[in-house]
Write a protein that holds these residues in place. Structure first.
Motif, PDB file in Angstrom:
ATOM      1  N   ARG A 126      -1.748  70.825 -19.052  1.00  0.00           N
ATOM      2  CA  ARG A 126      -2.364  69.548 -19.461  1.00  0.00           C
ATOM      3  C   ARG A 126      -3.113  68.973 -18.270  1.00  0.00           C
ATOM      4  NH1 ARG A 126       1.566  66.089 -17.337  1.00  0.00           N
ATOM      5  NH2 ARG A 126       3.487  67.235 -17.029  1.00  0.00           N
TER       6      ARG A 126
ATOM      7  N   GLY B 200       4.118  69.022 -21.211  1.00  0.00           N
ATOM      8  CA  GLY B 200       4.224  67.618 -21.578  1.00  0.00           C
ATOM      9  C   GLY B 200       4.296  67.470 -23.087  1.00  0.00           C
TER      10      GLY B 200
ATOM     11  N   ILE C  18       3.795  74.437 -15.764  1.00  0.00           N
ATOM     12  CA  ILE C  18       2.341  74.523 -15.671  1.00  0.00           C
ATOM     13  C   ILE C  18       1.937  74.147 -14.248  1.00  0.00           C
ATOM     14  CG2 ILE C  18       1.872  74.084 -18.101  1.00  0.00           C
ATOM     15  CD1 ILE C  18       1.403  71.091 -17.256  1.00  0.00           C
TER      16      ILE C  18
ATOM     17  N   SER D 202       0.711  76.303  -8.268  1.00  0.00           N
ATOM     18  CA  SER D 202      -0.627  75.708  -8.172  1.00  0.00           C
ATOM     19  C   SER D 202      -1.359  76.023  -6.862  1.00  0.00           C
ATOM     20  CB  SER D 202      -0.535  74.190  -8.379  1.00  0.00           C
ATOM     21  OG  SER D 202       0.395  73.612  -7.481  1.00  0.00           O
TER      22      SER D 202
ATOM     23  N   LYS E 170       3.259  71.058  -0.348  1.00  0.00           N
ATOM     24  CA  LYS E 170       4.176  71.397  -1.443  1.00  0.00           C
ATOM     25  C   LYS E 170       5.642  71.149  -1.080  1.00  0.00           C
ATOM     26  CE  LYS E 170       2.996  72.750  -4.896  1.00  0.00           C
ATOM     27  NZ  LYS E 170       2.757  71.831  -6.047  1.00  0.00           N
TER      28      LYS E 170
HETATM   29  N1  LIG Z   1       5.578  74.397  -7.857  1.00  0.00           N
HETATM   30  C1  LIG Z   1       4.951  74.417  -9.155  1.00  0.00           C
HETATM   31  C2  LIG Z   1       5.477  73.248  -9.960  1.00  0.00           C
HETATM   32  C3  LIG Z   1       5.052  73.314 -11.412  1.00  0.00           C
HETATM   33  C4  LIG Z   1       5.539  72.099 -12.191  1.00  0.00           C
HETATM   34  O1  LIG Z   1       6.662  71.629 -11.975  1.00  0.00           O
HETATM   35  N2  LIG Z   1       4.682  71.608 -13.084  1.00  0.00           N
HETATM   36  C5  LIG Z   1       5.037  70.459 -13.910  1.00  0.00           C
HETATM   37  C6  LIG Z   1       3.806  69.608 -14.159  1.00  0.00           C
HETATM   38  S1  LIG Z   1       3.124  68.919 -12.693  1.00  0.00           S
HETATM   39  C7  LIG Z   1       5.549  70.931 -15.254  1.00  0.00           C
HETATM   40  O2  LIG Z   1       5.390  72.074 -15.614  1.00  0.00           O
HETATM   41  N3  LIG Z   1       6.182  70.016 -16.002  1.00  0.00           N
HETATM   42  C8  LIG Z   1       6.641  70.293 -17.316  1.00  0.00           C
HETATM   43  C9  LIG Z   1       5.590  70.053 -18.374  1.00  0.00           C
HETATM   44  O3  LIG Z   1       4.502  69.560 -18.067  1.00  0.00           O
HETATM   45  O4  LIG Z   1       5.877  70.368 -19.546  1.00  0.00           O
HETATM   46  C10 LIG Z   1       3.419  74.376  -8.994  1.00  0.00           C
HETATM   47  O5  LIG Z   1       2.947  73.810  -8.008  1.00  0.00           O
HETATM   48  O6  LIG Z   1       2.696  74.943  -9.831  1.00  0.00           O
END
Ligand SMILES: N[C@@H](CCC(=O)N[C@@H](CS)C(=O)NCC(=O)O)C(=O)O
Length: 218
Positions: free
Chosen positions: A4, A31, A50, A63, A99
């Motif tokens: 998203r 999300g 994501i 990321s 990070k």
């Molecule tokens: N270390 C990972 C962290 C990924 C992460 O925690 N992403 C969050 C969004 S910022 C996520 O997937 N949240 C659950 C969702 O959006 O459903 C990265 O930098 O890609």
């Protein structure tokens, strides 16, 4: 690209895509859009998080790893890549620092504010997370005083995750100390069309606004 648009870890990836003008389709995922728990998605990204990048048959998550990959793969003109091995290593260093050191208190602060109803916010925890975030930002501010950018005296990939985080931090409804070097660096970032398009949009101040804006962003 799966993610998203309003996710803090998606911002740097899409900003990079914009800077390098890479043709890219972003699929709303995570999300309120869901989709991260399906068998197909978990086969790409076993974390169920994501962003996830699919570039032909190649799949990549994390990321900052995606930002580095996009630069190595698609930055033929050296727009974002540092110009030396040392410069690349320093970019790596600042991206890992982002990070592992700056991001954790910042994201917890965001959750404690924006993703929590005002009536049940934990003021003491918020103050503690603010202080931890400010400790990191003071290090960045001092560094930017020397070179004006994360590395190489010019805008590179290392500025991207840091810049996305700072944009969100500066738009939280909190009192902030002055970080003059971050402020002038941020003012320069704010003139970049890809930053404006992929990062500088409102994300809300409470859960209701957050979810409304999540569904509204293009
Ligand atoms: N270390 C990972 C962290 C990924 C992460 O925690 N992403 C969050 C969004 S910022 C996520 O997937 N949240 C659950 C969702 O959006 O459903 C990265 O930098 O890609």
């Amino acid at each position: 690209m799966f993610g998203r648009r309003n996710a803090s870890n998606v911002l740097p990836v899409m900003w990079t895509v914009g800077e390098l003008e890479i043709p890219c389709t972003r699929h709303d995922t995570g999300g309120s859009f869901g989709g991260t728990g399906t068998r197909d998605y978990l086969a790409m990204n076993p974390n169920g998080r994501i962003p996830t990048l699919r570039d032909g048959d190649f799949v990549l998550w994390e990321s900052n790893a995606i930002v580095r990959y996009l630069c190595r793969r698609h930055d033929g003109h050296g727009a974002l890549l540092p110009r030396s091995e040392e410069g690349y290593a320093l970019a790596d260093q600042w991206m890992d620092w982002h990070k592992t050191t700056l991001y954790p208190p910042y994201i917890d602060l965001t959750w404690a504010l924006v993703r929590t109803e005002p009536a049940v916010r934990d003021r003491r925890r918020i103050e503690d997370l603010q202080a931890q975030t400010e400790t990191g930002l003071a290090i960045l501010d001092k560094h930017l005083a020397r070179t004006g950018h994360a590395v190489d005296d010019r805008f590179t990939m290392a500025d991207i995750p840091l810049g996305a985080l700072v944009h969100r931090y500066l738009n939280l409804e909190i009192e902030r100390p002055a970080f003059p070097h971050i402020a002038s660096w941020y003012a320069r970032l704010s003139k970049r069309p890809a930053f404006i398009e992929h990062v500088m949009f409102p994300f809300g101040n409470d859960p209701g606004e957050w979810y409304r804006l999540e569904r509204e962003t293009p």
